[in-house]
Design an enzyme around this catalytic site. Sequence first.
Site, short mmCIF file in Angstrom:
data_model
loop_
_atom_site.label_atom_id
_atom_site.label_comp_id
_atom_site.label_asym_id
_atom_site.label_seq_id
_atom_site.Cartn_x
_atom_site.Cartn_y
_atom_site.Cartn_z
CD GLU A 327 36.13 42.20 46.13
OE1 GLU A 327 35.45 43.23 46.34
OE2 GLU A 327 36.54 41.82 47.11
CB CYS A 328 42.43 41.84 44.24
SG CYS A 328 44.12 42.30 44.13
N GLY A 329 42.98 39.06 43.07
CA GLY A 329 43.48 37.82 42.89
C GLY A 329 42.13 36.93 41.99
CB THR A 428 37.41 45.47 39.48
OG1 THR A 428 38.21 46.76 39.71
CG2 THR A 428 36.63 45.01 40.71
#
Length: 437
Positions: A327-329, A428
Amino acid sequence: MTRAIIIGAPRSGSGKTSVTIGILRALARRGIKVRGAKSGPDYIDPGFHTAATGLSGVNLDSWAMSPDLLNALAGNATEDADFIFLESAMGLFDGIPAGQGRTGSAADLARLYHLPVLLVLDVSGQSTTAAAVAKGFATYDSDVRMAGIVLNRLGSERHRKLCSEAIEALGLPVVGAILRDPTLNLPERHLGLVQAGEYADLMTHLDRLADMVEKSLDLDAIMALAAPFSPSPGSFENALQPPGQRIALAEDAAFTFLYPHVAAHWRQAGAEIVPFSPLADEAPAQDCDVCWLPGGYPELHAGRLAAATNFRAGMARFAETKPIHGECGGFMVLGEALEDAAGETHAMLGLLGHSTSFAKRKMNLGYREARLRAACPLGPQGALIRGHEFHYAQMIATGNDEPLADLADGQGNPLGASGYRRGLVSGTFFHAIARSA
């Protein structure tokens, strides 16, 4: 019976986080069982709430969470707490246009649970005008009751007197008055406060905030303003379900953004979380069922991650037979490369084909609803997942992997495909909070 109150403000930056943390720490030092909660999608402040009280913080998000899940989480929060202080995200009434009670604002929670509001007013640059602001909040919505006012960033005793007398003439009690003191401010970086776990002297700073609160606020009056808090019975049906029985979780200064309620539910459902540190060049335990790379600050540690040979080899080995989600990072680290703020490019895991840049910064912020195109650790194919995006990194190369989900904003407007998947690897920029209902 647990009692609760919401700490709100007209806007971000009014000082409500410092006031909340100070109150939590001061009451905990008195031996009172007190818990912090946060409205909206904030994964940083609950860490400070936890450190201040010794009880885990919780997010209560009226847009991302169904009413049943909200009630279940709120009910759990009351089980071992005498008081709950629920800190508003942004301004008290700030949310998105959505169905009744589903805007994401703290005001939704005030209406739903009949909770009073302690309003923190930054009165720097004004005096009796603060009374007009307070009156606006008191009359804007008859279902959201202002119970008391805390004046923040006062310049002098005369300043306090002018503001207090004007506000109390309206029938609103002023239960605190804090002089301007920049040394009490919590340091910030691009995604909000520097996280609680990064302070070498965290408890010293929390105790300074508690000392300020003891000196400047009437804590007994504030506790008396809190209302009984007894949420209706709820259900965890729409919580994010554990993606496996044993979950390898990246956990260090580069990977920190996992919502407390997500990890708590995974454990409550019987899953075991097995942490490992990529920055310490650790690999996920190969006997785990799934690996989860949460968000965080990989852009600050990209060189160390690129040089972590054991971590890189272990992730590649894990991906051959078991699911990995970022997720993200974590999504950024799964890609081919990451360009840091200085413009230096670092090789990442290469388990997905995209590349990202923090040198070319642009803020992406907002609620999101994702429909999964394929099964992944977030859920089965077709599942609707609610969450949010908050990042400055940009995609500079897309690769050739399959899209993971179709994304919409909080009002249902399509945003196109989001994230990628390749084999058992998915990721994502989107942070998942709960299943849609």
